[in-house]
Each structure stands twice: as structure tokens, then as C-alpha cells.
Design an enzyme around this catalytic site. Structure first.
Site, PDB file in Angstrom:
ATOM      1  N   TYR A   5       0.866  -1.181   0.000  1.00  0.00           N
ATOM      2  CA  TYR A   5       0.000   0.000   0.000  1.00  0.00           C
ATOM      3  C   TYR A   5       0.897   1.224   0.000  1.00  0.00           C
ATOM      4  O   TYR A   5       1.910   1.260   0.703  1.00  0.00           O
ATOM      5  CB  TYR A   5      -0.866   0.011   1.277  1.00  0.00           C
ATOM      6  N   GLU A  52      -3.474   7.504  -3.893  1.00  0.00           N
ATOM      7  CA  GLU A  52      -3.506   6.253  -3.138  1.00  0.00           C
ATOM      8  C   GLU A  52      -3.334   5.110  -4.130  1.00  0.00           C
ATOM      9  O   GLU A  52      -4.171   4.921  -5.014  1.00  0.00           O
ATOM     10  CB  GLU A  52      -4.826   6.099  -2.380  1.00  0.00           C
TER      11      GLU A  52
END
Ligand code: ADP
Ligand code: MG
Length: 247
Positions: free
Chosen positions: A118, A206
Site C-alpha cells: 500500500y 492512493e
């Protein structure tokens, strides 16, 4: 302004960030053409059909599916285009899908194990500085990771006077457990990602997951990009990306 995944990836790619390549399609027939073109360009045999809506969690809702041949590309695209996709991030009635991204399969088998990370870039409102948030726990809901295993989320804050420094990019690659070629590729990836964030006047990136492929390439498989509305006058080409069917 929120962008679709395919638009966010266009911006990332223009800054040298490696992305899972793809072409957008409005109909099942266009999806088949997109898949053929993508195979010519990348050699990919399988294709991932990804609903383009302004919400994450599409995989869970049935909006990301693997097609192993052109018949499946057509069938799956036909199912996804026009559906009201319900994910944990949409209203309960879902969001109507108008486009799909036909993307290459980057989960191909190879010499080393695949991993998913991530990574996000955002402004730390407390300090007024940009920061990179990252985790070894990619492909999952980051809120859940933050709740259950907060020690697996790292942050790196960037001094605006000097920008992202080499040692910071190396620290990130190290904390993600990488070595060798994958380490070097991650250092390049992080530097390009940060360049893209600053250069595009973004307010949030993101990338979940960032993939370490089996050949040690580092690839943005997903991209959630939010641009600063107040800076759009500097980016006429980005301003045109606004999707008026999304609220
Ligand atoms: P979302 O975050 O909206 O669910 P993603 O683009 O992150 O959408 O895709 C969801 C999941 O689908 C990813 O976490 C990844 O594990 C899986 N996925 C994406 N592309 C592929 C692929 N080429 N092969 C296999 N799985 C894939
Ligand atoms: Mg995702």
C-alpha cells in the site's frame, strides 16, 4: 477533483511511474478491441476488466474480473458496463458503470514471489508537509490495517525545502522488505510517484496495491488520484478529465 483509475494512471505514467497498462472502453465491443490492442502492445494473454467509478472496493463488489480469452473479455465487460456497482465505498444503491478499463495481467508467474503493498502520498495537515504512507499490507482496506495492525503502517515526511531525498526512498524500499532489483525499482518508483504528486498539484494519491511482480518490476495496479481544484487552472489537460456523471 477525483479522477478515474485510468486517468490517474495516465498522469502517473507521464511522470515515469510504472503502471498496469490498459485501455478504456465504453462498450463490450470496444473492450474486445482494447484487449487485442493491449496484447499487441504488452504481450499479455489475460486481461483484467475493471469498472471505472469514483469509489474503491470494486474488487469486492464484482467490479474487477479476470478474463482469460476474448470471449470472456466481451462477456465480463458486457456484465460490468451498465451495472450499478455496490462497494463498501458507494451509496447503498451503487454507482452506474459507464466505462471499463481493460488492463494487462501483471500477476504472471515467474522467478520470485509476488507481493502487494500500500502506498499513498498526501498532506499531513498537522505539519503542513507532504508525507508518504506505506505498508506491507497491500490490496486490503487500509482502514482495517490501521485498526488491527497499526504497526504495519509507516510514514515518511518530506521537507518541502529539499524534496524527497534518496535516503528516504531507500528507507521505504527497505521497510517493505525488498532487496536486489526490486529494491532499486522501488526507489525509482517512489521518486517518480512523489514527482508526479508535486507536479500534478495533487491533494491525494492512493496506490493500492503497488505490486512487486514476479520479475521484480514495481507496478501501480490501482490509482486513486485527487487533484487540488484550486490548481486546475495550471493544468488545462487535467481539468478536461472531470467526469460530470460522477458527483
Ligand atoms: P479496488 O481497490 O477498487 O478493489 P483494484 O484495482 O485494487 O480495485 O483491484 C482489486 C484487486 O484485484 C487487487 O487488489 C488485486 O489483488 C486484484 N487484481 C487486479 N489486477 C489483477 C490481475 N491482473 N490479476 C489478478 N488479480 C488482479
Ligand atoms: Mg485498489
Amino acid at each position: 477533483m477525483n479522477l478515474h483509475e485510468y486517468q490517474g494512471k495516465q498522469i502517473l505514467s507521464s511522470y515515469g511511474v510504472r503502471v498496469q497498462k490498459g485501455h478504456v472502453a465504453n462498450t463490450a465491443d470496444e473492450a474486445v478491441e482494447a484487449a487485442k490492442k493491449l496484447t499487441e502492445e504488452t504481450g499479455t494473454g489475460w486481461h483484467v476488466i475493471k469498472a471505472q467509478i469514483h469509489a474503491g472496493g470494486r474488487g469486492k463488489g464484482g467490479g474487477v474480473k479476470l478474463a482469460k480469452n476474448l470471449d470472456q473479455v466481451k462477456e465480463i465487460s458486457g456484465q460490468i458496463i451498465g451495472m450499478d456497482l455496490i462497494t463498501p465505498q458507494t451509496p447503498p444503491t451503487g454507482k452506474r458503470v459507464h466505462k471499463v478499463l481493460v488492463a494487462e495481467d501483471v500477476y504472471y508467474p515467474g522467478d520470485s514471489e509476488i507481493s502487494e503493498f500500500y502506498m499513498s502520498v498526501l498532506l499531513n495537515r498537522g505539519t503542513g508537509r507532504n508525507m508518504i504512507m506505506y505498508s506491507t499490507e497491500g490490496g486490503m482496506d487500509i482502514e482495517e490495517v490501521a485498526e488491527k495492525t497499526p504497526h504495519l503502517i509507516f510514514t515518511e515526511e518530506i521537507d518541502p525545502a529539499v524534496g524527497l531525498q534518496g535516503f528516504q526512498a531507500r528507507k521505504i524500499a527497505f521497510n517493505l522488505g525488498l532487496s536486489g532489483k526490486a529494491f532499486k525499482e522501488m526507489v525509482k518508483f517512489v521518486a517518480a510517484l512523489y514527482d508526479a504528486y508535486v507536479g500534478s498539484d495533487a491533494s491525494m494519491f492512493e496506490i493500492n496495491p503497488v505490486l512487486k511482480a514476479s520479475d521484480d518490476q514495481i507496478i501501480a495496479v490501482d490509482a486513486k488520484v485527487t487533484l487540488d481544484d484550486n490548481a486546475l487552472y495550471r493544468h488545462a489537460d487535467y481539468a478536461e478529465m472531470r467526469d460530470v456523471t460522477e458527483i
